[in-house]
Design an enzyme around this catalytic site. Sequence first.
Site, PDB file in Angstrom:
ATOM      1  NE  ARG A  38      -4.200  -1.527  -0.090  1.00  9.35           N
ATOM      2  CZ  ARG A  38      -5.409  -1.676   0.444  1.00  9.35           C
ATOM      3  NH1 ARG A  38      -5.736  -0.499   0.902  1.00  9.35           N
ATOM      4  NH2 ARG A  38      -6.165  -2.696   0.394  1.00  9.35           N
ATOM      5  NE  ARG A  42      -6.610   5.456   1.878  1.00  9.47           N
ATOM      6  CZ  ARG A  42      -7.433   4.384   2.367  1.00  9.47           C
ATOM      7  NH1 ARG A  42      -8.484   4.877   2.498  1.00  9.47           N
ATOM      8  NH2 ARG A  42      -6.955   3.371   2.520  1.00  9.47           N
ATOM      9  NE  ARG A  51      -9.648   7.856  -4.208  1.00 14.01           N
ATOM     10  CZ  ARG A  51     -11.052   8.091  -3.982  1.00 14.01           C
ATOM     11  NH1 ARG A  51     -11.306   9.275  -4.311  1.00 14.01           N
ATOM     12  NH2 ARG A  51     -11.720   7.402  -3.037  1.00 14.01           N
ATOM     13  CG  ASP A  88      -8.541  -3.083  -4.864  1.00 16.56           C
ATOM     14  OD1 ASP A  88      -8.111  -2.217  -4.046  1.00 16.56           O
ATOM     15  OD2 ASP A  88      -9.285  -4.166  -4.706  1.00 16.56           O
ATOM     16  CE1 TYR A 164     -13.445  -7.224   0.528  1.00 15.06           C
ATOM     17  CE2 TYR A 164     -11.570  -8.529  -0.147  1.00 15.06           C
ATOM     18  CZ  TYR A 164     -11.988  -7.753   0.761  1.00 15.06           C
ATOM     19  OH  TYR A 164     -11.412  -7.073   1.527  1.00 15.06           O
TER      20      TYR A 164
HETATM   21  O1  CP3 Z   1       0.633   0.401  -3.212  1.00 12.87           O
HETATM   22  C1  CP3 Z   1      -0.017  -0.635  -3.343  1.00 12.87           C
HETATM   23  O2  CP3 Z   1       0.082  -1.857  -2.599  1.00 12.87           O
HETATM   24  C2  CP3 Z   1      -0.664  -0.953  -4.716  1.00 12.87           C
HETATM   25  C3  CP3 Z   1      -2.101  -0.717  -4.858  1.00 12.87           C
HETATM   26  C4  CP3 Z   1      -3.127  -1.554  -4.050  1.00 12.87           C
HETATM   27  C5  CP3 Z   1      -4.529  -1.165  -3.523  1.00 12.87           C
HETATM   28  N1  CP3 Z   1      -5.172  -2.119  -3.305  1.00 12.87           N
HETATM   29  C6  CP3 Z   1      -4.948   0.187  -3.782  1.00 12.87           C
HETATM   30  C7  CP3 Z   1      -5.924   0.540  -2.956  1.00 12.87           C
HETATM   31  C8  CP3 Z   1      -3.062  -3.054  -3.819  1.00 12.87           C
HETATM   32  C9  CP3 Z   1      -1.821  -4.137  -3.903  1.00 12.87           C
HETATM   33  C10 CP3 Z   1      -4.341  -3.435  -3.225  1.00 12.87           C
HETATM   34  C11 CP3 Z   1      -4.742  -5.080  -2.894  1.00 12.87           C
HETATM   35  C12 CP3 Z   1      -5.866  -5.078  -1.989  1.00 12.87           C
HETATM   36  N2  CP3 Z   1      -7.051  -4.576  -2.074  1.00 12.87           N
HETATM   37  C13 CP3 Z   1      -6.058  -6.134  -1.030  1.00 12.87           C
HETATM   38  C14 CP3 Z   1      -5.041  -7.061  -0.735  1.00 12.87           C
HETATM   39  C15 CP3 Z   1      -4.063  -6.354   0.426  1.00 12.87           C
HETATM   40  C16 CP3 Z   1      -4.470  -6.167   1.681  1.00 12.87           C
HETATM   41  O3  CP3 Z   1      -4.473  -4.942   1.954  1.00 12.87           O
HETATM   42  O4  CP3 Z   1      -4.817  -7.039   2.239  1.00 12.87           O
HETATM   43  C17 CP3 Z   1      -7.277  -6.033  -0.441  1.00 12.87           C
HETATM   44  C18 CP3 Z   1      -7.976  -6.895   0.644  1.00 12.87           C
HETATM   45  C19 CP3 Z   1      -8.004  -5.033  -1.415  1.00 12.87           C
HETATM   46  C20 CP3 Z   1      -9.415  -4.613  -1.222  1.00 12.87           C
HETATM   47  C21 CP3 Z   1      -9.574  -3.229  -0.738  1.00 12.87           C
HETATM   48  N3  CP3 Z   1      -9.306  -2.010  -1.570  1.00 12.87           N
HETATM   49  C22 CP3 Z   1     -10.002  -2.849   0.482  1.00 12.87           C
HETATM   50  C23 CP3 Z   1     -10.662  -3.743   1.541  1.00 12.87           C
HETATM   51  C24 CP3 Z   1     -10.145  -1.416   0.234  1.00 12.87           C
HETATM   52  C25 CP3 Z   1     -10.821  -0.540   1.407  1.00 12.87           C
HETATM   53  C26 CP3 Z   1      -9.771  -0.313   2.429  1.00 12.87           C
HETATM   54  C27 CP3 Z   1      -8.896   0.856   2.258  1.00 12.87           C
HETATM   55  O5  CP3 Z   1      -7.353   0.592   2.322  1.00 12.87           O
HETATM   56  O6  CP3 Z   1      -9.299   2.028   2.074  1.00 12.87           O
HETATM   57  C28 CP3 Z   1      -9.677  -0.927  -0.817  1.00 12.87           C
HETATM   58  C29 CP3 Z   1      -9.339   0.593  -1.445  1.00 12.87           C
HETATM   59  C30 CP3 Z   1      -8.123   0.580  -2.050  1.00 12.87           C
HETATM   60  N4  CP3 Z   1      -7.262  -0.122  -2.562  1.00 12.87           N
HETATM   61  C31 CP3 Z   1      -7.601   1.938  -1.529  1.00 12.87           C
HETATM   62  C32 CP3 Z   1      -6.212   1.873  -2.373  1.00 12.87           C
HETATM   63  C33 CP3 Z   1      -4.912   2.982  -2.477  1.00 12.87           C
HETATM   64  C34 CP3 Z   1      -7.687   3.282  -0.845  1.00 12.87           C
HETATM   65  C35 CP3 Z   1      -9.068   3.806  -1.748  1.00 12.87           C
HETATM   66  C36 CP3 Z   1      -9.013   5.184  -1.961  1.00 12.87           C
HETATM   67  O7  CP3 Z   1      -7.875   5.592  -2.064  1.00 12.87           O
HETATM   68  O8  CP3 Z   1     -10.096   5.798  -1.890  1.00 12.87           O
END
Ligand code: CP3
Length: 350
Positions: A38, A42, A51, A88, A164
């Site tokens: 991640r 953010r 964003r 994602d 999911y």
């Molecule tokens: O920098 C990185 O790692 C690359 C980008 C990345 C994102 N999601 C961007 C993202 C990666 C590798 C993921 C993987 C992901 N997504 C996983 C597996 C890793 C983990 O954290 O366990 C999972 C379970 C998801 C599903 C997901 N996406 C959730 C549960 C959420 C909401 C929680 C949160 O962090 O806000 C997301 C949203 C998400 N994916 C964001 C980002 C940057 C935030 C959303 C935003 O910017 O509004």
Amino acid sequence: MNTTIQEENKSVQLIENNRLLKAAKGEKVDRPPVWLMRQAGRILPQYKALRAKLSGFKELVETPELACEVTLQPVDELGVDAAIIFSDILVIPEAMGLTYEMIEKKGPSFPKTVQTLDDLKQLRVADGDGVAYTCKAIQLVKAELNNKIPLIGFAGAPWTIFAYMVEGGGSKTFSKARGKLYSDPEFSHQLMEMITESTIAYLKAQIASGADLIQVFDSWAGMLTPKQYEIFALPYLKRICDALPEVPVTVFAKGAYFTLNNLADMNCQTIGLDWNMNIEHCREILPNKCLQGNLDPCQLYAPFSEIESAAKEMVKRFGTQKYIANLGHGVYPDTPLDAVRCFVDTVQGL
Ligand code: CP3
């Protein structure tokens, strides 16, 4: 467009900072590589600014130029040893025909879920084209990186994606998804099968587009019993690993301490560890694997001097070889950027 091993070795040699790939393959490095799950997101003010100008998260994911831009932000800002493509794990359900929404401050939500064998008829096995926007973003990032550091591609593991698609969003218990494994094993296997095939096609397309290493996220692995994990998760995870001989693969099965023995035999180079895992124990049962992790993301809320000593202590316990420094899960969005910088700089200063 399959990359042969020979071509792949050539590209490894061409990458200026190839510590990540060397560590994964067990080759000698001068210090461990470091990146953060991640890292694109953010924690960075430039991410938040971009964003805020868009309709939402999905626009960022689905517009290759924008996904490219945010992939590179942590590289420029933090000097990490690897980039990870901005996307994602939920793009796979979408490509299979189940759309998701990303709700501000709440997370992902599926307006429709799948529950019955009949529902599965509405879905398709996605080919690589279903997620063409991420592959295009990979090509753009590779061109911008100009072989300075490697690019990580990724996907969710079948069980986590299944969770999911059945649950309809995040959950503390994933009781609907876990319940389905007991109440309808036939449906469960069939959906796992479809996810697995879609994921293999997607990851192969990512590799053909330039991804240098693949990480498979099984974020909800720790939710299952050892037996359910053996029946419903491992066989599909194994198929994905076996299908990707072109590049090193990392499996991150969060919370799945109970299956580490099985992961020892998996056809992957690296095992990602969360902060609950005991480092020495993991080294013992995974002697041939590169390990990645596992600082508690909350450690980054501590004073810098403590972050520094914790990072040093972690590397000392893992050792500098066959090791990729990272957190035990994604960095939390409210983590001070200077704390992240302190973590990265400490590892890179070793
Ligand atoms: O920098 C990185 O790692 C690359 C980008 C990345 C994102 N999601 C961007 C993202 C990666 C590798 C993921 C993987 C992901 N997504 C996983 C597996 C890793 C983990 O954290 O366990 C999972 C379970 C998801 C599903 C997901 N996406 C959730 C549960 C959420 C909401 C929680 C949160 O962090 O806000 C997301 C949203 C998400 N994916 C964001 C980002 C940057 C935030 C959303 C935003 O910017 O509004």
